[in-house]
Design a protein around this motif. Sequence first.
Motif, PDB file in Angstrom:
ATOM      1  N   HIS A  77       0.869  -1.243  -0.075  1.00 40.24           N
ATOM      2  CA  HIS A  77      -0.100  -0.210   0.175  1.00 40.24           C
ATOM      3  C   HIS A  77       1.016   1.158   0.114  1.00 40.24           C
ATOM      4  N   VAL A  78       1.038   1.882  -1.294  1.00 37.67           N
ATOM      5  CA  VAL A  78       1.996   2.920  -1.375  1.00 37.67           C
ATOM      6  C   VAL A  78       1.284   4.275  -1.729  1.00 37.67           C
ATOM      7  N   ILE A  79       1.503   5.263  -0.922  1.00 35.33           N
ATOM      8  CA  ILE A  79       0.908   6.529  -1.184  1.00 35.33           C
ATOM      9  C   ILE A  79       2.060   7.615  -1.573  1.00 35.33           C
ATOM     10  N   PRO A  80       2.171   8.269  -2.700  1.00 35.89           N
ATOM     11  CA  PRO A  80       3.361   9.134  -3.037  1.00 35.89           C
ATOM     12  C   PRO A  80       3.400  10.276  -2.186  1.00 35.89           C
ATOM     13  N   PRO A  81       4.296  10.610  -1.480  1.00 38.03           N
ATOM     14  CA  PRO A  81       4.289  11.870  -0.810  1.00 38.03           C
ATOM     15  C   PRO A  81       4.091  13.020  -1.610  1.00 38.03           C
ATOM     16  N   ALA A  82       3.205  14.126  -1.094  1.00 39.17           N
ATOM     17  CA  ALA A  82       3.037  15.445  -1.722  1.00 39.17           C
ATOM     18  C   ALA A  82       4.211  16.202  -1.236  1.00 39.17           C
ATOM     19  N   ARG A  83       4.965  16.111  -0.339  1.00 38.27           N
ATOM     20  CA  ARG A  83       5.946  17.150  -0.243  1.00 38.27           C
ATOM     21  C   ARG A  83       7.088  16.247   0.448  1.00 38.27           C
ATOM     22  N   PHE A  84       8.302  16.964   0.843  1.00 39.10           N
ATOM     23  CA  PHE A  84       9.333  16.527   1.590  1.00 39.10           C
ATOM     24  C   PHE A  84       9.652  15.048   1.101  1.00 39.10           C
ATOM     25  N   PHE A  85       9.887  14.839  -0.177  1.00 37.58           N
ATOM     26  CA  PHE A  85      10.534  13.398  -0.619  1.00 37.58           C
ATOM     27  C   PHE A  85      11.758  13.649  -1.600  1.00 37.58           C
ATOM     28  N   SER A  86      12.496  12.720  -1.649  1.00 33.75           N
ATOM     29  CA  SER A  86      13.621  12.631  -2.619  1.00 33.75           C
ATOM     30  C   SER A  86      13.417  11.507  -3.630  1.00 33.75           C
ATOM     31  N   GLN A  87      13.819  11.644  -4.650  1.00 35.26           N
ATOM     32  CA  GLN A  87      14.192  10.802  -5.689  1.00 35.26           C
ATOM     33  C   GLN A  87      15.164   9.830  -5.792  1.00 35.26           C
ATOM     34  N   VAL A  88      15.177   8.702  -5.531  1.00 36.41           N
ATOM     35  CA  VAL A  88      16.219   7.814  -5.340  1.00 36.41           C
ATOM     36  C   VAL A  88      16.353   6.722  -6.171  1.00 36.41           C
ATOM     37  N   SER A  89      17.388   6.344  -7.191  1.00 36.04           N
ATOM     38  CA  SER A  89      17.348   5.455  -8.220  1.00 36.04           C
ATOM     39  C   SER A  89      17.204   4.007  -7.693  1.00 36.04           C
ATOM     40  N   ASN A  90      16.708   3.230  -8.342  1.00 33.36           N
ATOM     41  CA  ASN A  90      16.534   1.841  -7.815  1.00 33.36           C
ATOM     42  C   ASN A  90      17.767   1.083  -7.668  1.00 33.36           C
ATOM     43  N   ASP A  91      18.755   1.477  -8.530  1.00 35.77           N
ATOM     44  CA  ASP A  91      20.078   1.107  -8.349  1.00 35.77           C
ATOM     45  C   ASP A  91      20.839   1.172  -7.068  1.00 35.77           C
ATOM     46  N   ILE A  92      20.340   2.115  -6.434  1.00 37.66           N
ATOM     47  CA  ILE A  92      21.043   2.430  -5.084  1.00 37.66           C
ATOM     48  C   ILE A  92      20.261   1.827  -3.862  1.00 37.66           C
ATOM     49  N   ILE A  93      18.951   1.606  -4.233  1.00 36.47           N
ATOM     50  CA  ILE A  93      18.068   0.872  -3.040  1.00 36.47           C
ATOM     51  C   ILE A  93      18.274  -0.652  -3.270  1.00 36.47           C
ATOM     52  N   ARG A  94      18.707  -1.247  -4.400  1.00 33.28           N
ATOM     53  CA  ARG A  94      18.870  -2.485  -4.494  1.00 33.28           C
ATOM     54  C   ARG A  94      20.105  -2.961  -4.748  1.00 33.28           C
ATOM     55  N   HIS A  95      21.202  -2.031  -4.410  1.00 32.09           N
ATOM     56  CA  HIS A  95      22.535  -2.398  -4.965  1.00 32.09           C
ATOM     57  C   HIS A  95      23.111  -3.607  -4.096  1.00 32.09           C
ATOM     58  N   PRO A  96      23.698  -4.757  -4.835  1.00 40.17           N
ATOM     59  CA  PRO A  96      24.079  -5.868  -4.090  1.00 40.17           C
ATOM     60  C   PRO A  96      25.324  -5.637  -3.184  1.00 40.17           C
ATOM     61  N   ARG A  97      25.929  -4.527  -3.138  1.00 39.54           N
ATOM     62  CA  ARG A  97      27.096  -4.514  -2.535  1.00 39.54           C
ATOM     63  C   ARG A  97      27.309  -3.562  -1.525  1.00 39.54           C
ATOM     64  N   LEU A  98      25.981  -2.700  -1.363  1.00 41.50           N
ATOM     65  CA  LEU A  98      25.953  -1.810  -0.414  1.00 41.50           C
ATOM     66  C   LEU A  98      25.221  -2.088   0.715  1.00 41.50           C
ATOM     67  N   SER A  99      25.604  -2.067   1.946  1.00 42.38           N
ATOM     68  CA  SER A  99      25.052  -2.448   3.075  1.00 42.38           C
ATOM     69  C   SER A  99      23.840  -1.311   3.391  1.00 42.38           C
ATOM     70  N   SER A 100      23.029  -1.832   4.251  1.00 39.67           N
ATOM     71  CA  SER A 100      21.738  -0.895   4.614  1.00 39.67           C
ATOM     72  C   SER A 100      22.394   0.496   5.213  1.00 39.67           C
TER      73      SER A 100
END
Length: 278
Positions: free
Chosen positions: A4-27
């Motif tokens: 259940h996803v509601i796009p934020p109307a303000r105070f949000f940042s656009q982040v590439s999926n490559d960063i979120i799903r990067h296999p060699r970057l820790s949390s």
Amino acid sequence: MLRHVIPPARFFSQVSNDIIRHPRLSSDAVRLLTWQLSLPLDAKESLSRTATRAGIKKGAFLRAKGQLKAEGYVHEWRQQGVRGLWSTVQLVSSVPLSEAEAAAARGGGVPVVAPAVSSPAAGRPTGRAAGRHPENTPKGNTSHHQEPDAAREAVTDLHHLDRRLRVPRGMLPQLATLASQWLARGHTADGVRTEIRRSLPATDTCIHSPGGLVRYILREPVAVHVPPPAPVPRVAQMRECESERHVQPLLFRPVADEAMCPACDTAVQDSLVQDSLV
């Protein structure tokens, strides 16, 4: 799995999926990077300050920072001010950058082309993205990048080792420099390639930045392991007693270059003493 996803109307940042799903970057690395990318462009907050605000401990911060530098998302330079004081300049990018691209972004040089992505993130693209490593070989005077043939051979055509390692040609001088450090420690070009292949992730893992991965693997050369020489057999260290007192040949271990075993040598010395007393 329900979402259940509601796009934020303000105070949000656009982040590439490559960063979120990067296999060699820790949390911690992802959190550190996304936090920095969410700041205003004119913000002066350092990575260590962000880690403190994000609740990332010192050890985890150093590991996360190392991962981001290895993948090309973070670059650092040391500079000396007018009064001789040293400071560190940090650059955080939303995409991996080579050293040359990072230097251009830092100095306001010619912008580089943004990479094409297979799974674009939601939202309108921004003007903050910079490109990946250039695919073309740099032109002009690059004599300071010339490396020995063996070092260049070690990092050329790495896709022959693994089809995922299609390293941009523009990164070859940098990787050859790293490979030359391995050669200086006694490795061969084939040995360097073997180390690269041995350090790759599982075959079913996608490599998003092959150049950054190879750079990470070669970042710290290790000395060649030389096995200790085999011990000399004990028999080879022994010699035959030259005395005629033995019925059969007798081997003994000489201390210096004596020709007789201790027993025969003692007997001879006693005989000489007795003769001198007569």
